[in-house]
Design a protein around this motif. Sequence first.
Motif, PDB file in Angstrom:
ATOM      1  N   VAL A   1     -53.640  -5.078  20.365  1.00  0.00           N
ATOM      2  CA  VAL A   1     -52.763  -5.335  21.076  1.00  0.00           C
ATOM      3  C   VAL A   1     -53.491  -4.829  22.881  1.00  0.00           C
ATOM      4  N   THR A   2     -52.549  -5.926  22.964  1.00  0.00           N
ATOM      5  CA  THR A   2     -53.388  -5.751  24.561  1.00  0.00           C
ATOM      6  C   THR A   2     -52.516  -5.163  25.428  1.00  0.00           C
ATOM      7  N   GLY A   3     -52.184  -4.604  26.769  1.00  0.00           N
ATOM      8  CA  GLY A   3     -51.607  -3.838  27.616  1.00  0.00           C
ATOM      9  C   GLY A   3     -52.276  -2.901  28.526  1.00  0.00           C
ATOM     10  N   TRP A   4     -50.756  -2.281  28.616  1.00  0.00           N
ATOM     11  CA  TRP A   4     -51.509  -1.453  29.745  1.00  0.00           C
ATOM     12  C   TRP A   4     -51.486   0.065  29.007  1.00  0.00           C
ATOM     13  N   LEU A   5     -53.049   0.521  29.964  1.00  0.00           N
ATOM     14  CA  LEU A   5     -53.401   1.837  29.044  1.00  0.00           C
ATOM     15  C   LEU A   5     -53.153   3.061  30.363  1.00  0.00           C
ATOM     16  N   ARG A   6     -52.662   4.291  30.186  1.00  0.00           N
ATOM     17  CA  ARG A   6     -52.189   4.954  31.162  1.00  0.00           C
ATOM     18  C   ARG A   6     -52.503   6.618  30.285  1.00  0.00           C
ATOM     19  N   THR A   7     -53.288   7.715  31.513  1.00  0.00           N
ATOM     20  CA  THR A   7     -53.566   8.696  30.516  1.00  0.00           C
ATOM     21  C   THR A   7     -51.936   9.774  30.279  1.00  0.00           C
ATOM     22  N   MET A   8     -52.219  10.594  30.087  1.00  0.00           N
ATOM     23  CA  MET A   8     -50.566  11.100  29.545  1.00  0.00           C
ATOM     24  C   MET A   8     -50.461  12.554  30.331  1.00  0.00           C
ATOM     25  N   ASP A   9     -49.473  13.138  31.726  1.00  0.00           N
ATOM     26  CA  ASP A   9     -49.800  14.012  32.377  1.00  0.00           C
ATOM     27  C   ASP A   9     -49.340  14.678  30.517  1.00  0.00           C
ATOM     28  N   PRO A  10     -49.771  16.420  31.283  1.00  0.00           N
ATOM     29  CA  PRO A  10     -49.651  17.478  29.840  1.00  0.00           C
ATOM     30  C   PRO A  10     -48.124  17.225  29.402  1.00  0.00           C
ATOM     31  N   SER A  11     -47.243  17.371  30.150  1.00  0.00           N
ATOM     32  CA  SER A  11     -45.670  17.598  29.377  1.00  0.00           C
ATOM     33  C   SER A  11     -45.380  16.487  28.134  1.00  0.00           C
ATOM     34  N   ASP A  12     -45.983  15.098  28.431  1.00  0.00           N
ATOM     35  CA  ASP A  12     -45.402  13.828  27.794  1.00  0.00           C
ATOM     36  C   ASP A  12     -46.520  13.668  27.047  1.00  0.00           C
ATOM     37  N   ALA A  13     -47.885  14.329  27.136  1.00  0.00           N
ATOM     38  CA  ALA A  13     -48.899  14.241  26.082  1.00  0.00           C
ATOM     39  C   ALA A  13     -48.842  15.634  25.268  1.00  0.00           C
ATOM     40  N   ARG A  14     -47.823  16.208  25.404  1.00  0.00           N
ATOM     41  CA  ARG A  14     -47.577  16.830  24.006  1.00  0.00           C
ATOM     42  C   ARG A  14     -46.556  16.690  23.176  1.00  0.00           C
ATOM     43  N   ALA A  15     -45.572  15.916  24.231  1.00  0.00           N
ATOM     44  CA  ALA A  15     -44.319  15.222  22.969  1.00  0.00           C
ATOM     45  C   ALA A  15     -45.108  14.310  22.637  1.00  0.00           C
ATOM     46  N   ALA A  16     -46.007  13.284  23.164  1.00  0.00           N
ATOM     47  CA  ALA A  16     -46.892  12.390  22.208  1.00  0.00           C
ATOM     48  C   ALA A  16     -47.690  12.397  21.065  1.00  0.00           C
ATOM     49  N   CYS A  17     -48.153  13.866  21.549  1.00  0.00           N
ATOM     50  CA  CYS A  17     -48.776  14.370  19.975  1.00  0.00           C
ATOM     51  C   CYS A  17     -47.536  14.867  18.801  1.00  0.00           C
ATOM     52  N   LEU A  18     -46.432  15.705  19.238  1.00  0.00           N
ATOM     53  CA  LEU A  18     -45.774  15.495  18.118  1.00  0.00           C
ATOM     54  C   LEU A  18     -44.569  14.213  17.239  1.00  0.00           C
ATOM     55  N   GLU A  19     -45.022  13.055  18.113  1.00  0.00           N
ATOM     56  CA  GLU A  19     -44.377  12.264  17.690  1.00  0.00           C
ATOM     57  C   GLU A  19     -45.354  11.969  16.296  1.00  0.00           C
ATOM     58  N   VAL A  20     -46.847  11.835  16.968  1.00  0.00           N
ATOM     59  CA  VAL A  20     -47.783  11.492  15.987  1.00  0.00           C
ATOM     60  C   VAL A  20     -47.739  12.395  14.468  1.00  0.00           C
ATOM     61  N   ALA A  21     -47.879  13.592  14.984  1.00  0.00           N
ATOM     62  CA  ALA A  21     -48.492  14.401  14.033  1.00  0.00           C
ATOM     63  C   ALA A  21     -47.100  14.011  13.051  1.00  0.00           C
ATOM     64  N   GLU A  22     -45.237  14.059  13.409  1.00  0.00           N
ATOM     65  CA  GLU A  22     -44.760  13.939  12.457  1.00  0.00           C
ATOM     66  C   GLU A  22     -44.948  13.239  11.424  1.00  0.00           C
ATOM     67  N   GLU A  23     -45.422  11.567  11.768  1.00  0.00           N
ATOM     68  CA  GLU A  23     -45.997  10.747  10.823  1.00  0.00           C
ATOM     69  C   GLU A  23     -46.886  11.005  10.152  1.00  0.00           C
ATOM     70  N   ARG A  24     -48.646  11.877  10.960  1.00  0.00           N
ATOM     71  CA  ARG A  24     -49.691  10.945  11.133  1.00  0.00           C
ATOM     72  C   ARG A  24     -49.902  12.766  10.607  1.00  0.00           C
ATOM     73  N   PRO A  25     -50.172  14.051  10.504  1.00  0.00           N
ATOM     74  CA  PRO A  25     -50.801  15.039  10.854  1.00  0.00           C
ATOM     75  C   PRO A  25     -52.281  14.553  10.817  1.00  0.00           C
ATOM     76  N   ASP A  26     -52.405  15.173  11.821  1.00  0.00           N
ATOM     77  CA  ASP A  26     -54.095  15.082  12.299  1.00  0.00           C
ATOM     78  C   ASP A  26     -54.790  16.453  12.862  1.00  0.00           C
ATOM     79  N   PRO A  27     -55.585  17.251  12.429  1.00  0.00           N
ATOM     80  CA  PRO A  27     -56.027  17.652  12.956  1.00  0.00           C
ATOM     81  C   PRO A  27     -56.764  18.223  14.160  1.00  0.00           C
ATOM     82  N   ARG A  28     -57.451  16.821  15.402  1.00  0.00           N
ATOM     83  CA  ARG A  28     -57.876  15.709  15.979  1.00  0.00           C
ATOM     84  C   ARG A  28     -56.538  16.120  17.118  1.00  0.00           C
ATOM     85  N   LEU A  29     -55.186  17.012  16.707  1.00  0.00           N
ATOM     86  CA  LEU A  29     -54.333  16.810  17.940  1.00  0.00           C
ATOM     87  C   LEU A  29     -54.375  18.204  18.565  1.00  0.00           C
ATOM     88  N   LEU A  30     -55.169  19.112  18.029  1.00  0.00           N
ATOM     89  CA  LEU A  30     -55.331  20.399  18.016  1.00  0.00           C
ATOM     90  C   LEU A  30     -55.653  20.385  19.327  1.00  0.00           C
TER      91      LEU A  30
END
Length: 252
Positions: free
Chosen positions: A94-123
């Motif tokens: 997968v080739t594309g554009w990479l950016r570091t997310m701000d804290p608010s977007d990061a929390r939303a992204a973690c919730l999105e991932v957790a819905e499909e793939r709960p993982d303790p590393r998200l904590l």
Amino acid sequence: MTDNRRPPAPHPAERARTIAARGGRAALLPSDGTENRVTPLLHHVHACGDATILLPDDHPLTKAAESGEITAMLELADHAAVPLREPVRGLLWVTGWLRTMDPSDARAACLEVAEERPDPRLLDVGHGASVLRLVPASLVVADAEGTTSLRPELFAQADPDPFHQQEDHWLRHLELSHRDVVGLLGRHLPEELRGGHVRPLGLDRFGLRLRVETVDSDHDVRIAFSRPVATSGELAVELRRLMGCPFLAQRR
């Protein structure tokens, strides 16, 4: 007359979605010419093709992508369920554009991932780990069926194989407990490969894949079902047909 047609196989976009859904082993490669391979703390490729990636807060890529997007490639390696001389049976880039997310977007992204793939590393996000988002420009899938470049929208329209979650368990069971069944399946191999060591390599809705290990090379062979299957019941019927022995096919 010899029939040289290839057996039916999943569309490249479906194969790519299946590799992404399995997760696999990941490496992140920045396009800065250094060729340094970075192992993410966690990675997840979403149905749209975007990838959520966790890296340490102090990682150079995390810092570089804070001030703006950088180009990078995420490589996913799809490993076989049984030990093989060449264990990687497929790759997704997968080739594309990479950016570091701000804290608010990061929390939303973690919730999105957790819905499909709960993982303790998200904590760990906010406690030493940062969330990065890779937005794809292109994807490439490579396996024994071929190498194909995909547009992100084509990837997003496909579904992973219906058996991708159970496949590894079934193949390991076949390898460890039913070598007699593998021998029966070997009857469908080309004559020149029947003296090799036959291993179960893959299973999808279109058929089985076998790896034949000979003295000096490996060969991947697809054995097609008579029709695509979608349920375990339909799969059992096709396996019985291929083996020609209903009793063995029904053993657990």
